[in-house]
Design a protein around this motif. Structure first.
Motif, PDB file in Angstrom:
ATOM      1  N   GLY A 157       3.929  27.619  28.128  1.00 34.38           N
ATOM      2  CA  GLY A 157       3.960  27.260  29.540  1.00 34.38           C
ATOM      3  C   GLY A 157       5.362  27.418  30.092  1.00 34.38           C
ATOM      4  O   GLY A 157       6.175  26.488  30.005  1.00 34.38           O
ATOM      5  N   PRO A 158       5.689  28.581  30.657  1.00 36.87           N
ATOM      6  CA  PRO A 158       7.062  28.834  31.129  1.00 36.87           C
ATOM      7  C   PRO A 158       7.542  27.898  32.232  1.00 36.87           C
ATOM      8  O   PRO A 158       8.743  27.648  32.346  1.00 36.87           O
ATOM      9  N   SER A 159       6.634  27.353  33.063  1.00 34.68           N
ATOM     10  CA  SER A 159       7.071  26.489  34.163  1.00 34.68           C
ATOM     11  C   SER A 159       7.681  25.196  33.633  1.00 34.68           C
ATOM     12  O   SER A 159       8.799  24.812  34.014  1.00 34.68           O
ATOM     13  N   ASP A 160       6.965  24.503  32.752  1.00 36.03           N
ATOM     14  CA  ASP A 160       7.516  23.282  32.173  1.00 36.03           C
ATOM     15  C   ASP A 160       8.683  23.590  31.254  1.00 36.03           C
ATOM     16  O   ASP A 160       9.637  22.807  31.159  1.00 36.03           O
ATOM     17  N   LEU A 161       8.610  24.719  30.577  1.00 38.06           N
ATOM     18  CA  LEU A 161       9.712  25.120  29.709  1.00 38.06           C
ATOM     19  C   LEU A 161      10.987  25.301  30.527  1.00 38.06           C
ATOM     20  O   LEU A 161      12.058  24.801  30.154  1.00 38.06           O
ATOM     21  N   ALA A 162      10.869  25.983  31.648  1.00 44.14           N
ATOM     22  CA  ALA A 162      12.028  26.185  32.514  1.00 44.14           C
ATOM     23  C   ALA A 162      12.594  24.851  32.983  1.00 44.14           C
ATOM     24  O   ALA A 162      13.823  24.642  32.982  1.00 44.14           O
ATOM     25  N   ALA A 163      11.710  23.936  33.369  1.00 48.67           N
ATOM     26  CA  ALA A 163      12.171  22.624  33.835  1.00 48.67           C
ATOM     27  C   ALA A 163      12.930  21.887  32.752  1.00 48.67           C
ATOM     28  O   ALA A 163      13.967  21.263  33.007  1.00 48.67           O
ATOM     29  N   SER A 164      12.430  21.964  31.511  1.00 53.94           N
ATOM     30  CA  SER A 164      13.088  21.256  30.412  1.00 53.94           C
ATOM     31  C   SER A 164      14.424  21.883  30.036  1.00 53.94           C
ATOM     32  O   SER A 164      15.251  21.253  29.371  1.00 53.94           O
TER      33      SER A 164
ATOM     34  N   THR B  15      10.885  32.741  35.652  1.00 57.64           N
ATOM     35  CA  THR B  15      11.213  34.139  35.342  1.00 57.64           C
ATOM     36  C   THR B  15      12.724  34.324  35.116  1.00 57.64           C
ATOM     37  O   THR B  15      13.197  35.458  35.048  1.00 57.64           O
ATOM     38  N   HIS B  16      13.449  33.232  34.992  1.00 57.44           N
ATOM     39  CA  HIS B  16      14.882  33.314  34.690  1.00 57.44           C
ATOM     40  C   HIS B  16      15.054  34.000  33.339  1.00 57.44           C
ATOM     41  O   HIS B  16      14.280  33.761  32.401  1.00 57.44           O
ATOM     42  N   PRO B  17      16.043  34.881  33.200  1.00 60.54           N
ATOM     43  CA  PRO B  17      16.234  35.610  31.931  1.00 60.54           C
ATOM     44  C   PRO B  17      16.301  34.715  30.696  1.00 60.54           C
ATOM     45  O   PRO B  17      15.800  35.087  29.632  1.00 60.54           O
ATOM     46  N   THR B  18      16.897  33.531  30.825  1.00 60.82           N
ATOM     47  CA  THR B  18      16.991  32.630  29.674  1.00 60.82           C
ATOM     48  C   THR B  18      15.611  32.136  29.261  1.00 60.82           C
ATOM     49  O   THR B  18      15.296  32.028  28.067  1.00 60.82           O
ATOM     50  N   VAL B  19      14.774  31.832  30.248  1.00 62.20           N
ATOM     51  CA  VAL B  19      13.409  31.374  29.966  1.00 62.20           C
ATOM     52  C   VAL B  19      12.590  32.508  29.365  1.00 62.20           C
ATOM     53  O   VAL B  19      11.880  32.332  28.366  1.00 62.20           O
ATOM     54  N   VAL B  20      12.678  33.678  29.971  1.00 60.93           N
ATOM     55  CA  VAL B  20      11.922  34.831  29.478  1.00 60.93           C
ATOM     56  C   VAL B  20      12.309  35.161  28.046  1.00 60.93           C
ATOM     57  O   VAL B  20      11.455  35.438  27.192  1.00 60.93           O
ATOM     58  N   SER B  21      13.601  35.119  27.759  1.00 59.54           N
ATOM     59  CA  SER B  21      14.070  35.393  26.397  1.00 59.54           C
ATOM     60  C   SER B  21      13.506  34.375  25.410  1.00 59.54           C
ATOM     61  O   SER B  21      13.079  34.741  24.298  1.00 59.54           O
TER      62      SER B  21
ATOM     63  N   GLN C  57       3.861  33.813  11.988  1.00 65.90           N
ATOM     64  CA  GLN C  57       3.040  32.851  11.245  1.00 65.90           C
ATOM     65  C   GLN C  57       1.589  33.313  11.154  1.00 65.90           C
ATOM     66  O   GLN C  57       0.743  32.603  10.577  1.00 65.90           O
ATOM     67  N   GLY C  58       1.288  34.473  11.723  1.00 59.40           N
ATOM     68  CA  GLY C  58      -0.069  35.000  11.665  1.00 59.40           C
ATOM     69  C   GLY C  58      -1.034  34.337  12.626  1.00 59.40           C
ATOM     70  O   GLY C  58      -2.252  34.416  12.441  1.00 59.40           O
ATOM     71  N   LYS C  59      -0.506  33.684  13.675  1.00 55.34           N
ATOM     72  CA  LYS C  59      -1.339  32.978  14.637  1.00 55.34           C
ATOM     73  C   LYS C  59      -1.394  33.724  15.971  1.00 55.34           C
ATOM     74  O   LYS C  59      -0.514  34.517  16.301  1.00 55.34           O
ATOM     75  N   VAL C  60      -2.415  33.426  16.726  1.00 57.51           N
ATOM     76  CA  VAL C  60      -2.605  33.995  18.056  1.00 57.51           C
ATOM     77  C   VAL C  60      -1.663  33.288  19.032  1.00 57.51           C
ATOM     78  O   VAL C  60      -1.468  32.075  18.956  1.00 57.51           O
ATOM     79  N   VAL C  61      -1.082  34.060  19.966  1.00 57.32           N
ATOM     80  CA  VAL C  61      -0.154  33.468  20.921  1.00 57.32           C
ATOM     81  C   VAL C  61      -0.448  33.977  22.325  1.00 57.32           C
ATOM     82  O   VAL C  61      -0.729  35.153  22.531  1.00 57.32           O
ATOM     83  N   GLY C  62      -0.403  33.046  23.286  1.00 55.76           N
ATOM     84  CA  GLY C  62      -0.643  33.398  24.678  1.00 55.76           C
ATOM     85  C   GLY C  62       0.411  32.802  25.582  1.00 55.76           C
ATOM     86  O   GLY C  62       1.241  31.978  25.157  1.00 55.76           O
ATOM     87  N   VAL C  63       0.376  33.196  26.866  1.00 53.63           N
ATOM     88  CA  VAL C  63       1.389  32.735  27.810  1.00 53.63           C
ATOM     89  C   VAL C  63       0.800  32.709  29.216  1.00 53.63           C
ATOM     90  O   VAL C  63      -0.102  33.488  29.540  1.00 53.63           O
TER      91      VAL C  63
END
Length: 270
Positions: free
Chosen positions: A188-195, A203-209, A221-227
């Motif tokens: 969840g990039p929105s909450d990630l960015a806030a934290s 969409t800030h480069p630091t968040v995207v990276s 780890q062989g797991k499925v990942v979404g965004v």
């Protein structure tokens, strides 16, 4: 007479061997309105999955069950995001008939393990395997007792997605993904960015990276990942980075932007 759970695709149908996920990135959208009609309209649009947002949407069990029934007529996976990592809330949503659960704000492996236990029943010889309360005879999950051996087989039907959406969770991404019983990780990039001190700048480069690094860590780890990525260019960038599934919109956002555009086409703007 035995009753089958659903003709809908399961999580494993989308991401198992020979699945859609091996051929292309899986795409879906949020359902936040809470209405069964909205859910049915979106289910008929052709998305691979619909994500009912019990965390931020203003609806709960009766609405979730109605939406699940509406979506069941279509070849679309229904996912329900619960408000928090709570064994009570998870139990209620599972009993309502959800088969794929998303748990928000999972910050470390211990919290991921709590979510795994919440979606599983205690098992003979291993009561610690799960803590899900037993009420299948009263619930839609087992079709009111019509699914043979549901109590011992429920783990075959239920899939768990946990969310990484904090700076703390970034540091534990590999450990979270490595927990047995976690089927997928959703960013969840929105909450990630806030934290990260970047509120509203998903969409800030630091968040995207950071998101791209977690995508790599989870896949290792062989797991499925979404965004989650409503911006189409950003969504495609995450697909190129290896995301297995992307949430590309929301019913309420589409309605808001669509009505604004229609009004602007006919009403002079100040």
């Amino acid at each position: 007479m035995p009753v089958h759970l659903s003709a809908q695709p399961s999580f494993k149908d989308l991401f198992g061997p020979g699945s859609v996920g091996e051929k292309r990135t899986v795409a879906g959208m949020f359902i936040c309105d809470g209405g069964a009609t909205s859910a049915e309209i979106c289910a008929g649009a052709g998305f691979d999955f619909l994500l009912m947002d019990g965390e931020h949407g203003s609806f709960w069990l009766e609405s979730i069950q109605a939406q699940l029934r509406a979506i069941a007529a279509y070849h679309t996976l229904a996912v329900v995001r619960v408000p928090e990592n709570s064994e009570v809330l998870i139990k209620q949503v599972l009993d309502a008939g959800a088969q794929t659960i998303m748990v928000p704000m999972v910050n470390d492996a211990a919290e991921a393990q709590e979510a795994v236990k919440a979606v599983r029943y205690p098992q003979p010889g291993n009561p610690a395997a799960g803590v899900r309360g037993v009420g299948s005879a009263l619930a839609r999950s087992a079709r009111w007792g019509r699914i043979p051996d549901y109590l011992t087989r429920a783990h075959e039907f239920v899939s768990l997605i946990v969310q990484i959406e904090s700076a703390t969770a970034l540091r534990h991404a590999s450990a979270i993904a490595g927990v047995e019983g976690v089927d997928a990780v959703f960013l969840g990039p929105s909450d990630l960015a806030a934290s990260m001190g970047l509120l509203g700048q998903q969409t800030h480069p630091t968040v995207v990276s950071a998101v791209k690094q977690v995508i790599a860590d989870v896949k290792a780890q062989g797991k499925v990942v979404g965004v989650n990525a409503f911006d189409q260019a950003q969504a495609r960038a995450y697909i190129e980075a290896g995301a297995d599934f992307v949430n590309v919109g929301a019913d309420v956002a589409l309605l808001a932007r669509g009505t604004e555009a229609l009004a602007a086409a006919f009403i002079p703007q100040d």
